[in-house]
Enzyme design. Structure first.
Site, PDB file in Angstrom:
ATOM      1  N   HIS A   1       0.383  -1.292  -0.253  1.00  0.00           N
ATOM      2  CA  HIS A   1       0.323  -0.205   0.183  1.00  0.00           C
ATOM      3  C   HIS A   1       0.325   1.533  -0.115  1.00  0.00           C
ATOM      4  O   HIS A   1       1.201   1.177   1.104  1.00  0.00           O
ATOM      5  CB  HIS A   1      -0.809  -0.134   0.951  1.00  0.00           C
ATOM      6  CG  HIS A   1      -2.002   0.862   1.655  1.00  0.00           C
ATOM      7  ND1 HIS A   1      -1.709   1.984   2.326  1.00  0.00           N
ATOM      8  CD2 HIS A   1      -3.049   1.810   0.190  1.00  0.00           C
ATOM      9  CE1 HIS A   1      -2.572   2.874   2.166  1.00  0.00           C
ATOM     10  NE2 HIS A   1      -3.066   2.766   0.735  1.00  0.00           N
TER      11      HIS A   1
ATOM     12  N   HIS B   1      -7.741   8.154  -3.671  1.00  0.00           N
ATOM     13  CA  HIS B   1      -8.171   7.062  -4.239  1.00  0.00           C
ATOM     14  C   HIS B   1      -9.527   6.846  -5.020  1.00  0.00           C
ATOM     15  O   HIS B   1      -9.395   5.930  -5.674  1.00  0.00           O
ATOM     16  CB  HIS B   1      -8.616   6.514  -3.093  1.00  0.00           C
ATOM     17  CG  HIS B   1      -8.284   5.640  -1.633  1.00  0.00           C
ATOM     18  ND1 HIS B   1      -7.570   6.847  -0.237  1.00  0.00           N
ATOM     19  CD2 HIS B   1      -7.037   4.412  -1.742  1.00  0.00           C
ATOM     20  CE1 HIS B   1      -6.398   5.769   0.161  1.00  0.00           C
ATOM     21  NE2 HIS B   1      -6.284   4.614  -0.969  1.00  0.00           N
TER      22      HIS B   1
ATOM     23  N   ARG C   1      -0.310  23.119   0.345  1.00  0.00           N
ATOM     24  CA  ARG C   1      -0.325  21.662   0.363  1.00  0.00           C
ATOM     25  C   ARG C   1      -0.744  20.580   1.270  1.00  0.00           C
ATOM     26  O   ARG C   1      -0.159  20.696   2.280  1.00  0.00           O
ATOM     27  CB  ARG C   1       1.652  21.435  -0.193  1.00  0.00           C
ATOM     28  CG  ARG C   1       1.510  19.758   0.374  1.00  0.00           C
ATOM     29  CD  ARG C   1       0.706  19.108  -0.924  1.00  0.00           C
ATOM     30  NE  ARG C   1       1.130  17.669  -0.826  1.00  0.00           N
ATOM     31  CZ  ARG C   1       0.413  16.944  -0.500  1.00  0.00           C
ATOM     32  NH1 ARG C   1      -0.286  16.956  -0.123  1.00  0.00           N
ATOM     33  NH2 ARG C   1       0.997  15.025  -0.768  1.00  0.00           N
TER      34      ARG C   1
ATOM     35  N   CYS D   1       7.411  22.763  -2.255  1.00  0.00           N
ATOM     36  CA  CYS D   1       7.108  20.917  -2.553  1.00  0.00           C
ATOM     37  C   CYS D   1       8.503  21.062  -3.178  1.00  0.00           C
ATOM     38  O   CYS D   1       8.390  20.818  -3.713  1.00  0.00           O
ATOM     39  CB  CYS D   1       5.993  20.745  -3.211  1.00  0.00           C
ATOM     40  SG  CYS D   1       4.797  19.640  -2.643  1.00  0.00           S
TER      41      CYS D   1
ATOM     42  N   TYR E   1       8.312  11.300   0.976  1.00  0.00           N
ATOM     43  CA  TYR E   1       9.512  12.303   0.524  1.00  0.00           C
ATOM     44  C   TYR E   1      10.483  12.035   0.811  1.00  0.00           C
ATOM     45  O   TYR E   1      11.163  12.563   1.555  1.00  0.00           O
ATOM     46  CB  TYR E   1       9.128  13.794   1.522  1.00  0.00           C
ATOM     47  CG  TYR E   1       7.796  14.061   1.375  1.00  0.00           C
ATOM     48  CD1 TYR E   1       7.593  14.450   0.665  1.00  0.00           C
ATOM     49  CD2 TYR E   1       7.253  14.272   2.746  1.00  0.00           C
ATOM     50  CE1 TYR E   1       5.850  15.510   0.323  1.00  0.00           C
ATOM     51  CE2 TYR E   1       5.248  14.291   2.344  1.00  0.00           C
ATOM     52  CZ  TYR E   1       5.147  15.248   1.115  1.00  0.00           C
ATOM     53  OH  TYR E   1       4.047  16.054   0.701  1.00  0.00           O
TER      54      TYR E   1
END
Lengths: 472, 472
Positions: free
Chosen positions: B45, B70, B144, B191, B328
């Site tokens: 996952h 999703h 974000r 970001c 990240y």
């Protein structure tokens, strides 16, 4: 025998040439029996106007004996454009013994070094030996000298440290050893010009034709610069921008020493590990590496790790040295010798992420089966190498190499990581082996060298590419 | 009407599904009236095994309402492979009102933002507006969010700072404002996924399809994290490796907050300028940007500048948060979702050198004559941008752009540099405009994006390329 053709050039005496020592009076020099007016070249002189003016009014030979980079055909060719006369036949030719070889006192060297210039002595570690050991043996460590190696008597040696408010500290070698705790740091030093020869293949650059071996790693021992500065009366912090300037005991014919500087913050930081080193891999510093004392600035271009250290001073300006002001800077590929403005670029301090393949060598033929690719990777500023990617097909597909050794303390990764990759290679294949490293701030190496080309050929850190043939 | 075909799948009650909550008992979930055994997918996952296990034994809908990523066709398609049954027709369908929209309390947003996901809300500054001003207006600053925006009452807000030896500091907003000097820092936040859409064009990646606008610059005001840590009883230095962990007040349905950490040395350093900010461009922090208090870590990936800050703790380990441990991070292009090992790569902290062209836009038609190219450039770790090279011919030839603004203090260049280049362009030409920046450590951007491709699409800092047509 027929008489030689009478020259079409006017004749001058040495005394007449000697009157032309400044741009106002024109700048004349002699080489052999030729006289040149180089006034218009003074500002274009790659070594700096001041250096050329040292020779004004006299013969070039004693200076060229020192700066042997001039002993190349294109230099004479360039000079020829400026010919304005010839020495009078009554003038004696320059006495060759007068230009005594200033390099005669240089130390003996290991014959295994790959020499890129003899005078001054510059030589690199052969690529095949570079990654045989984590610590580079002293006698195979690359040597980057700008001037003759000074002969320093350790007994009478004094390091002059100029403290605040005119106070001066004068430290003998034994005082430096006994008054300050010995600090040891394993650090890689790399010349700004490492891998320059790859850049030269794009377009010619000025500088020594280094392959991949102008880099090495040693265990350095000495006093922390921080401790010496605090002892001299400086504080942990200083308001504004300050620099710590270093002068070597090596000097040019005008008496100007090699010099460089680093920002005060780095010099005084405990975490930056800057040393006044008197040991290299557990031995006394070799003469070629700065005996008796050199600066070692981890994570920073080798040019700031001044050898044969004579003087330390704190200044509001960077070192006035030619090598700080007008060399060891990076420029855009569009900048040439006509347009370069050295004041527009910062002096190189921290170097960018770097890696190279030491085995196999370019053009090698390797047997089919399992190939072991080896190399080194390093980055400036104490940023550790976190990954090395290796490709056998010119960068289309990649594998991750194994890094040897251990992760360093964060921000203090001063030493290179050696790496290797084992991969099956089929008989008859033509491989283009490529490596690229990633450092802790996830900076990467550029794909190609052309777009980072610069007129001095420094900062050459594109992917290293090694073409190899697999035998049948 | 013909009867629907009877399902070939076994039927289960919700209670039977509810018995499958762990890999030992198998992990079952429902979506609509379908039942899935996702045991074999748990470890794969992308959001982490723990997150998926939160939904074990029950319906996916409430979680997917929160993690709107999703709601994409390929997710349902993937799920279909794991179908093992259907809910018994006696089971009522899940009550749609039960999955109340957790994003209903999000604040209103400026309609000019380019939205990349609504729930959670993620949006960027339009490229055309990005370099109009040095400071990005608050309402156009990229947002974000990983979770719904928490509704924080400033009166009852308390920041929990866990000091040494179990001491806990609980600071109200007015205490944070009054007990610590206000410190202001102009810093760019970026970001990790900025410019991800260019990476997706090489091969698909997982993540929001950011263009070049997931970056912005603001004047942040707040207490220094250093001052708060020292007040809480921590010292300037700590032996060994320590981290300062942050938790947001935004949390997932299992109650897990957003979290991240930075190394202790950066947190406590006066020179690193890390803030607990309560002001943005002279205003109270907007809700989307962390009201009432957020962390601002200059020079570091935005993901560590935790918004809606609830808790600060010092730990020997990095934050256990999913976003620190399993997101990240950067990987080699050869790593895919089957082979990825998140423990093998360091959490992104300092970002690499970056630049992009904001004007003209890709595909634009521009008039012949003088073209003005504009953009931004920035690097992580406080390393200032020293040069931006611009090419109009895809990188064959280059010019040096003019940098606006002033050079920052050394090592504290937290804000971007805007730049521009004016160049004549001939009628009818096809241009490929390219920019690349060089930072203080002479790191450069890589030429192409393929070799830095990574499965999460982070760290996309290859040359920015903008094709443009010059009209006739």
């Amino acid at each position: 025998a027929p008489a030689p053709p009478s020259s079409r050039y006017p004749r001058y005496t040495r005394e007449e040439v000697g009157r032309h020592r400044s741009p106002q009076d024109r700048v004349w020099v002699t080489h052999g029996t030729d006289v040149f007016d180089v006034t218009d070249f003074v500002e274009l002189h790659p070594g700096g106007a001041e250096k050329l003016l040292l020779a004004a009014g006299g013969a070039l030979e004693p200076f060229w004996a020192l700066y042997a980079v001039h002993n190349q055909p294109h230099v004479l060719e360039l000079l020829r454009e400026f010919k304005v006369g010839e020495l009078s036949p009554d003038e004696a030719p320059p006495d060759p013994s007068a230009a005594q070889d200033p390099f005669a006192g240089d130390p003996p060297r290991h014959p295994g070094l790959r020499i890129s210039s003899r005078k001054p002595f510059n030589a690199e570690t052969p690529a095949e030996l570079l990654t045989e050991r984590f610590l580079t043996p002293n006698e195979l460590f690359f040597t980057r000298n700008h001037l003759p190696v000074p002969a320093v008597d350790p007994g009478s040696y004094r390091l002059r440290v100029e403290g605040p408010e005119g106070r001066v500290l004068s430290l003998s070698l034994s005082e430096l050893r006994s008054r300050f705790p010995k600090h040891e740091v394993t650090a890689t030093l790399q010349c700004a010009g490492n891998r320059r020869s790859e850049m030269s293949r794009v377009r010619p650059v000025k500088g020594l034709a280094w392959d991949i071996g102008a880099i090495g790693t040693a265990r350095w021992g000495g006093a922390r610069l921080r401790d010496v500065l605090l002892h001299a009366g400086f504080g942990e912090e200083r308001d504004g921008e300050w620099h710590v300037c270093f002068e070597g005991l090596d000097a040019d014919p005008g008496g100007a020493p090699y010099g460089a500087s680093i920002p005060y913050g780095r010099a005084v930081s405990a975490g930056a590990d800057v040393l006044l080193a008197y040991e290299m891999n557990g031995e006394e510093l070799p003469r070629d590496h700065g005996f008796p004392v050199r600066v070692v600035v981890p994570g920073v271009v080798g040019a700031r790790s001044v050898k044969w250290l004579g003087r330390v001073a704190v200044s509001a300006a960077e070192s006035p040295s030619h090598w700080q002001q007008n060399d060891y800077k990076g420029f855009s590929p569009c900048v040439d010798w006509d347009s370069v403005d050295y004041s527009s670029a910062p002096a190189i301090q921290e170097l960018p992420v770097q890696s190279a393949i030491t085995h196999p060598r370019p053009g090698a033929a390797v047997p089919p089966g399992e190939l072991t690719v080896k190399g080194y990777a390093w980055s400036g500023g104490g940023r550790d190498v976190v990954r090395v990617d290796v490709s056998l097909d010119g960068g289309r597909t990649w594998s991750v190499a194994s890094l040897a050794g251990e992760r360093a303390a964060p921000g203090r990764a001063w030493a290179w990581r050696l790496w290797e990759l084992r991969a099956p290679v089929p008989a008859g294949a033509q491989l283009e082996i490529v490596c690229k490293a990633v450092d802790r701030s996830y900076n990467v190496q550029p794909d190609t060298v052309g777009p980072i080309w610069n007129l001095r050929g420094v900062l050459s850190n594109a992917w290293h590419r090694v073409p190899v043939t697999v035998t049948r």
